[in-house]
Enzyme design. Structure first.
Site, PDB file in Angstrom:
ATOM      1  N   THR A 157       0.693  -1.106   0.008  1.00  0.00           N
ATOM      2  CA  THR A 157       0.364  -0.164   0.054  1.00  0.00           C
ATOM      3  C   THR A 157       0.888   1.120   0.017  1.00  0.00           C
ATOM      4  O   THR A 157       1.329   1.507  -1.107  1.00  0.00           O
ATOM      5  CB  THR A 157      -0.810   0.094   1.158  1.00  0.00           C
ATOM      6  OG1 THR A 157      -0.403  -0.042   2.340  1.00  0.00           O
ATOM      7  CG2 THR A 157      -1.972  -1.034   0.899  1.00  0.00           C
ATOM      8  N   THR A 194       2.299  -8.829  11.834  1.00  0.00           N
ATOM      9  CA  THR A 194       2.415  -7.683  11.197  1.00  0.00           C
ATOM     10  C   THR A 194       1.091  -7.211  10.202  1.00  0.00           C
ATOM     11  O   THR A 194       0.274  -7.889  10.500  1.00  0.00           O
ATOM     12  CB  THR A 194       3.650  -7.690  10.261  1.00  0.00           C
ATOM     13  OG1 THR A 194       3.985  -6.255   9.524  1.00  0.00           O
ATOM     14  CG2 THR A 194       3.593  -8.640   9.155  1.00  0.00           C
ATOM     15  N   GLU A 281       6.800   4.653   7.168  1.00  0.00           N
ATOM     16  CA  GLU A 281       6.157   5.945   6.554  1.00  0.00           C
ATOM     17  C   GLU A 281       7.317   7.204   6.978  1.00  0.00           C
ATOM     18  O   GLU A 281       7.182   7.574   7.952  1.00  0.00           O
ATOM     19  CB  GLU A 281       4.708   6.037   6.719  1.00  0.00           C
ATOM     20  CG  GLU A 281       3.748   5.112   6.179  1.00  0.00           C
ATOM     21  CD  GLU A 281       2.400   5.117   6.417  1.00  0.00           C
ATOM     22  OE1 GLU A 281       1.774   4.686   5.562  1.00  0.00           O
ATOM     23  OE2 GLU A 281       2.283   5.921   7.362  1.00  0.00           O
ATOM     24  N   ASN A 425       0.197  10.471   5.579  1.00  0.00           N
ATOM     25  CA  ASN A 425      -0.901  10.177   6.478  1.00  0.00           C
ATOM     26  C   ASN A 425      -2.206  11.282   6.275  1.00  0.00           C
ATOM     27  O   ASN A 425      -3.406  10.709   6.280  1.00  0.00           O
ATOM     28  CB  ASN A 425      -0.706   9.926   7.728  1.00  0.00           C
ATOM     29  CG  ASN A 425      -0.237   8.393   7.991  1.00  0.00           C
ATOM     30  OD1 ASN A 425      -0.908   7.438   7.780  1.00  0.00           O
ATOM     31  ND2 ASN A 425       0.981   8.528   8.121  1.00  0.00           N
TER      32      ASN A 425
END
Length: 430
Positions: A157, A194, A281, A425
């Site tokens: 993703t 995970t 991220e 985000n």
């Protein structure tokens, strides 16, 4: 943006496992132009044993609920989609997950109960079932033992790179293979495993032993990482043993073959877990937090996670600012009853701590350029700010905390907190 290292090496095919991928445009962002595949199917030969661990989030996704129902059946296939989590979607979401199982089962000529579904992506959005079903057929059409790397890409993703690892060992002249892929970058604080991970081996293992092995190995790998402290609704980690060797079935958690397999599975899971942290991220730093001399495992973990999840510490890491006051503050509020601040020592160094979770004693961990920064309730006499600055400028940093209370130790791995994390985000749904 991600931390260097953890290269994606060639993955060895596992006899008895075939994988296929397809582009289904699950997010609905690119209907007219082919993009990166966003669906994968894994199919197993008859007789494979399957183990799994799943998220402890109370709002677990529909596919997780279906997986829990189906685990224990004669599992023959997984169907995985990226771009949509199918989480918080109510009865419709459960129906969609079941329909995906039924569709794949029909395509493969197996029962729907022998299929397990997995999803990852945006929460609270219904699955685009027509596109998803078309994608399933596309996956089935190109099933192949060699497609591990394609599958690693298809389940991504916000990941910036695929994650996978293979290990082989020889037992009584026969090669045993362990290969795994994983995805994860944000919403990372597993409480079981995970985001998504799939590991296969050609060893023959009784299902109860396989399940216990997976639980033990995930506990010291995936259950020791955090990027942002958020446990996903969709976390799943699966281990499949196809039995495609002439070696005897492993029926007990003992013996040379079992120990070799356990070591190999752990290496694959640990590599995958650390790869997720390195690809966190917006990550620019990789921090190992090693807590030693605790009275219990739990108090070591309380301290490790207090440090690893402190926004103040994580932003200091991003700024390469050796602000050790933030570290001792986190140790102090971690909730260790009766902690003697004067007995605590804090050390700063470079590198990645891995040896201690592989069984080495805490004192055997080799940390480069380690320096004592805190002792006897304050700054260590020999510590100099420029020394800490040189270490904080490094990409891989180790923080070793000795509590001075006992013999237990634990390690947690985490990242810094950067501007890019906020941007990723903030714009995730746009």
């Amino acid at each position: 943006m991600s931390v260097s290292g953890f290269d994606f090496s060639p993955l060895s095919p596992v006899p008895g496992i075939r994988l296929g991928t397809a582009f289904a445009d699950i997010k609905g962002k690119n209907p007219d132009k082919k993009s990166r595949d966003d669906m994968a199917v894994m199919a197993f030969d008859e007789g494979a044993s399957v183990a799994g661990v799943f998220t402890q989030n109370a709002f677990c996704a529909a596919p997780v609920e279906i997986c829990r129902r189906h685990l224990g059946e004669n599992i023959r296939a997984f169907v995985i989609n990226a771009g949509n989590a199918n989480a918080c979607t109510g009865e419709a979401g459960l129906s969609d997950a079941e329909q995906s199982c039924e569709y794949l089962a029909t395509s493969l000529g197996i029962s729907a109960q022998s299929v397990m579904p997995f999803s990852t992506g945006v929460i609270g959005v219904p699955l685009p079932m027509p596109r998803l079903l078309d994608g399933i057929q596309g996956c089935v059409d190109n099933l192949d033992e060699q497609h591990w790397e394609q599958a690693a890409h298809a389940i991504m993703t916000t990941d910036t790179r695929p994650k996978g690892h293979s290990v082989q060992f020889v037992h009584e002249g026969e090669a045993v293979i362990v290969t795994g892929i994983a995805k994860g970058s944000g919403m990372i604080k597993p409480n079981m495993a995970t985001m998504l991970a799939y590991v296969g081996t050609n060893a023959k293992v009784a299902t109860p032993i396989l399940q216990a092995l997976l639980v033990e190995c995930t506990e010291k790998s995936f259950n020791r990482i955090t990027v942002d402290g958020d446990t996903s609704t969709n976390d799943s980690c699966m281990l499949v043993a196809t039995g495609k060797t002439s070696l005897p079935e492993i029926q007990e958690a003992s013996g040379d073959l079992y120990e070799k397999l356990k070591t190999a599975v752990f290496e694959v899971l640990l590599h995958s877990a650390q790869s997720i942290v390195a690809d966190g991220e917006g990550a620019t730093k990789f921090l190992s937090v090693l807590v030693q001399e605790g009275e219990s495992t739990q108090e070591c973990l309380r301290v490790a996670y207090a440090v690893a999840q402190s926004p103040l510490i994580k932003t200091a890491l991003f700024a390469s600012d050796p602000n050790w006051g933030r570290i001792v503050a986190a140790i102090g509020y971690a909730g260790v009853k009766g902690l003697d601040a004067n007995a605590v020592r804090v050390y700063l160094g470079m590198g990645i701590v891995s040896d201690v979770v592989k069984g080495a004693s805490a004192s055997a961990v080799n940390i480069a350029n380690e320096v004592l920064i805190v002792e006897q309730g304050g700054c260590a006499k020999g510590y100099r700010e420029e020394v800490g600055q040189r270490i904080f400028d490094h990409e891989f940093i180790t923080l070793r905390i000795a509590l001075g209370r006992g013999q237990k130790s634990e390690t947690v791995w985490t990242t810094d907190l950067s501007h890019e994390y906020v941007k990723i985000n903030a714009e995730y749904r746009t």
